[in-house]
Design a protein around this motif. Structure first.
Motif, PDB file in Angstrom:
ATOM      1  N   TYR A  84       0.834  -1.205   0.000  1.00  0.00           N
ATOM      2  CA  TYR A  84       0.000   0.000   0.000  1.00  0.00           C
ATOM      3  C   TYR A  84       0.869   1.256   0.000  1.00  0.00           C
ATOM      4  CZ  TYR A  84      -3.299   3.553   1.700  1.00  0.00           C
ATOM      5  OH  TYR A  84      -4.058   4.696   1.853  1.00  0.00           O
ATOM      6  N   ILE A  85       1.873   1.294   0.877  1.00  0.00           N
ATOM      7  CA  ILE A  85       2.744   2.462   0.986  1.00  0.00           C
ATOM      8  C   ILE A  85       3.441   2.737  -0.338  1.00  0.00           C
ATOM      9  CG2 ILE A  85       4.867   3.325   2.057  1.00  0.00           C
ATOM     10  CD1 ILE A  85       4.002   1.882   4.629  1.00  0.00           C
ATOM     11  N   ALA A  86       3.974   1.683  -0.961  1.00  0.00           N
ATOM     12  CA  ALA A  86       4.700   1.858  -2.216  1.00  0.00           C
ATOM     13  C   ALA A  86       3.807   2.403  -3.321  1.00  0.00           C
ATOM     14  CB  ALA A  86       5.309   0.530  -2.647  1.00  0.00           C
ATOM     15  N   ALA A  87       2.531   2.028  -3.312  1.00  0.00           N
ATOM     16  CA  ALA A  87       1.606   2.494  -4.342  1.00  0.00           C
ATOM     17  C   ALA A  87       1.091   3.902  -4.051  1.00  0.00           C
ATOM     18  CB  ALA A  87       0.435   1.524  -4.455  1.00  0.00           C
ATOM     19  N   ARG A  88       0.859   4.199  -2.796  1.00  0.00           N
ATOM     20  CA  ARG A  88       0.295   5.520  -2.475  1.00  0.00           C
ATOM     21  C   ARG A  88       1.367   6.599  -2.412  1.00  0.00           C
ATOM     22  NH1 ARG A  88      -3.964   7.468   2.284  1.00  0.00           N
ATOM     23  NH2 ARG A  88      -4.254   9.539   1.352  1.00  0.00           N
ATOM     24  N   TRP A  89       2.522   6.269  -1.867  1.00  0.00           N
ATOM     25  CA  TRP A  89       3.612   7.227  -1.743  1.00  0.00           C
ATOM     26  C   TRP A  89       4.866   6.602  -2.355  1.00  0.00           C
ATOM     27  CZ3 TRP A  89       0.918   5.940   2.960  1.00  0.00           C
ATOM     28  CH2 TRP A  89      -0.066   6.871   3.329  1.00  0.00           C
ATOM     29  N   PRO A  90       5.049   6.690  -3.674  1.00  0.00           N
ATOM     30  CA  PRO A  90       6.204   6.051  -4.320  1.00  0.00           C
ATOM     31  C   PRO A  90       7.539   6.461  -3.709  1.00  0.00           C
ATOM     32  CG  PRO A  90       4.618   6.780  -5.958  1.00  0.00           C
ATOM     33  CD  PRO A  90       4.153   7.333  -4.638  1.00  0.00           C
ATOM     34  N   GLU A  91       7.616   7.685  -3.184  1.00  0.00           N
ATOM     35  CA  GLU A  91       8.829   8.140  -2.508  1.00  0.00           C
ATOM     36  C   GLU A  91       8.429   8.633  -1.116  1.00  0.00           C
ATOM     37  OE1 GLU A  91      10.784  11.024  -4.892  1.00  0.00           O
ATOM     38  OE2 GLU A  91      11.055   9.681  -6.608  1.00  0.00           O
ATOM     39  N   PRO A  92       8.108   7.711  -0.203  1.00  0.00           N
ATOM     40  CA  PRO A  92       7.610   8.106   1.108  1.00  0.00           C
ATOM     41  C   PRO A  92       8.661   8.827   1.937  1.00  0.00           C
ATOM     42  CG  PRO A  92       8.110   5.766   1.079  1.00  0.00           C
ATOM     43  CD  PRO A  92       8.240   6.264  -0.328  1.00  0.00           C
ATOM     44  N   ALA A  93       8.198   9.744   2.783  1.00  0.00           N
ATOM     45  CA  ALA A  93       9.100  10.409   3.724  1.00  0.00           C
ATOM     46  C   ALA A  93       9.650   9.372   4.689  1.00  0.00           C
ATOM     47  CB  ALA A  93       8.351  11.505   4.466  1.00  0.00           C
ATOM     48  N   CYS A  94      10.783   9.681   5.291  1.00  0.00           N
ATOM     49  CA  CYS A  94      11.454   8.699   6.135  1.00  0.00           C
ATOM     50  C   CYS A  94      10.601   8.269   7.318  1.00  0.00           C
ATOM     51  CB  CYS A  94      12.796   9.257   6.625  1.00  0.00           C
ATOM     52  SG  CYS A  94      12.656  10.804   7.573  1.00  0.00           S
ATOM     53  N   ASP A  95       9.686   9.135   7.755  1.00  0.00           N
ATOM     54  CA  ASP A  95       8.845   8.779   8.901  1.00  0.00           C
ATOM     55  C   ASP A  95       7.458   8.304   8.468  1.00  0.00           C
ATOM     56  OD1 ASP A  95       7.957  11.214   7.962  1.00  0.00           O
ATOM     57  OD2 ASP A  95       7.536  12.033   9.957  1.00  0.00           O
ATOM     58  N   GLN A  96       7.279   8.032   7.157  1.00  0.00           N
ATOM     59  CA  GLN A  96       5.958   7.667   6.647  1.00  0.00           C
ATOM     60  C   GLN A  96       5.451   6.371   7.258  1.00  0.00           C
ATOM     61  OE1 GLN A  96       4.228   9.684   4.081  1.00  0.00           O
ATOM     62  NE2 GLN A  96       2.674   8.591   5.243  1.00  0.00           N
ATOM     63  N   VAL A  97       6.334   5.386   7.402  1.00  0.00           N
ATOM     64  CA  VAL A  97       5.920   4.098   7.935  1.00  0.00           C
ATOM     65  C   VAL A  97       5.477   4.222   9.381  1.00  0.00           C
ATOM     66  CG1 VAL A  97       6.657   1.754   8.496  1.00  0.00           C
ATOM     67  CG2 VAL A  97       7.383   2.812   6.346  1.00  0.00           C
ATOM     68  N   SER A  98       6.241   4.957  10.190  1.00  0.00           N
ATOM     69  CA  SER A  98       5.864   5.107  11.601  1.00  0.00           C
ATOM     70  C   SER A  98       4.563   5.890  11.742  1.00  0.00           C
ATOM     71  CB  SER A  98       6.986   5.802  12.382  1.00  0.00           C
ATOM     72  OG  SER A  98       7.240   7.095  11.860  1.00  0.00           O
ATOM     73  N   VAL A 157      -1.572   5.938  12.655  1.00  0.00           N
ATOM     74  CA  VAL A 157      -2.912   6.202  12.123  1.00  0.00           C
ATOM     75  C   VAL A 157      -3.665   4.896  11.914  1.00  0.00           C
ATOM     76  CG1 VAL A 157      -4.213   7.242  10.237  1.00  0.00           C
ATOM     77  CG2 VAL A 157      -2.105   8.324  11.027  1.00  0.00           C
ATOM     78  N   LEU A 158      -2.945   3.846  11.475  1.00  0.00           N
ATOM     79  CA  LEU A 158      -3.585   2.549  11.292  1.00  0.00           C
ATOM     80  C   LEU A 158      -4.135   2.010  12.606  1.00  0.00           C
ATOM     81  CD1 LEU A 158      -1.612   0.230   8.827  1.00  0.00           C
ATOM     82  CD2 LEU A 158      -4.068   0.708   8.858  1.00  0.00           C
ATOM     83  N   ALA A 159      -3.427   2.246  13.693  1.00  0.00           N
ATOM     84  CA  ALA A 159      -3.925   1.797  14.997  1.00  0.00           C
ATOM     85  C   ALA A 159      -5.251   2.475  15.318  1.00  0.00           C
ATOM     86  CB  ALA A 159      -2.886   2.093  16.082  1.00  0.00           C
TER      87      ALA A 159
END
Length: 337
Positions: free
Chosen positions: A276-290, A295-297
């Motif tokens: 999902y992350i790779a498709a929505r944010w092809p170049e995500p910010a370094c803190d995107q996963v955290s 937000v997912l929680a």
């Protein structure tokens, strides 16, 4: 997650042959030789809504379409405004999905039956199956990628400068806010009084629902499906084709992702989230996963409270994971010890 038990849900009577013929004639009014009904078969996926696969003979040949019938007396429209019935679903197709480069079954038209029920005439995808019947993680990863691309595109194409904000016919699409999210805590407390009494932490989570779901309010909104469960996703070859858009809303995309990944744990869930992350944010910010995890929680708290607090969802068999998911998510957002 268990399979839905829909035997108690209201459905209207099976429309007569004359009614079906009239519906098809109204929708395919430009057919030079009209439409002949060859065969009608009830879909195995019929649940809240009646579903019929209708084989039709057109001047150019024979093909099948899907007829979807609303519940009587608008029983499918939720007072919580997250389900808008087939009228809203038709408007979502006409006003939103047609604007976006996504693959969904085509809506040929909608008709109001004599008994007041809405009827949608939809494309029938030959050979398609529901994602819920697949054990192939790759199929779920394709759905996660589709979802990320969809949310990214919708956020761009449906921003206020390009979209007037209203659906066909003048109706509106819900926009989720903190009042909406916390209403599910109140509904859960009312519907699950015994469960709250047996689990004081659940009562505490409901008390602190404003804090628990605050991350959802802080996130940018996009168009979401609203019930992006595997049971609402068709796999047609390698195409991902979500169906049942009556719960579409403007809200954080993480809500859809929480629903898609419900029931998955460990590395398998990580793979879906990364797709999902790779498709929505092809170049995500370094803190995107955290940020996504936080937000997912909150999204998982909303999803579980909605499950517990919704009279419709309570028609489903027991979800054995719901309390575990709530407790872990409550700790992740800092409202439970």
């Amino acid at each position: 997650m268990k399979v839905p038990d829909t035997t108690a849900l209201p459905r209207g009577p099976r429309p007569s042959a004359a009614t079906v013929a009239a519906v098809l004639a109204a929708v395919f009014v430009d057919e030079p030789k009209g439409v002949e009904v060859v065969e009608r078969v009830t879909s195995i996926y019929e649940s809240t809504f009646g579903l019929e696969i209708v084989t039709c003979r057109f001047a150019t040949g024979t093909r099948r379409v899907l007829l979807k019938y609303g519940a009587p007396q608008h029983a499918n429209v939720s007072s919580a405004d997250h389900r808008g019935g087939l009228v809203r679903e038709a408007a979502v197709y006409d006003s939103l999905l047609d604007r976006l480069p996504v693959r969904t079954p085509q809506l040929f038209g909608s008709v109001r039956l004599a008994d007041g029920r809405a009827c949608l005439v939809l494309e029938y995808l030959e050979g398609a199956h529901r994602l819920q019947h697949s054990s192939d993680l790759k199929a779920y990863e394709r759905a996660a990628r589709w979802l990320g691309e969809f949310h990214a595109t919708a956020a761009l194409e449906l921003r206020p400068a390009l979209w007037p904000g209203r659906l066909a016919g003048g109706s509106t699409i819900p926009t989720y806010d903190l009042e909406y999210y916390t209403s599910w805590a109140a509904r859960t407390r009312e519907a699950q009084a015994q469960l709250c009494g047996q689990n004081m932490w659940l009562s505490e989570l409901c008390d602190r629902s404003s804090d628990a779901m605050a991350p959802l309010v802080e996130q940018p909104r996009t168009l979401i499906h609203g019930e992006f469960y595997p049971s609402n996703i068709l796999c047609h070859g390698t195409d991902v084709c979500p169906v049942d858009w009556e719960t579409a809303a403007m809200a954080p995309g993480e809500i859809d992702l929480a629903m898609l990944t419900s029931g998955w744990i460990g590395s398998a869930r990580d793979n879906l989230e990364n797709a999902y992350i790779a498709a929505r944010w092809p170049e995500p910010a370094c803190d995107q996963v955290s940020r996504l995890q936080h937000v997912l929680a909150a999204a998982r708290i909303y999803e579980c409270l909605r499950w517990l607090g919704d009279a419709h969802e309570r028609e489903f068999k027991v979800r054995i994971d719901v309390l575990d998911v709530l407790r872990v998510a409550g700790r992740a957002v800092g409202v439970l010890a």
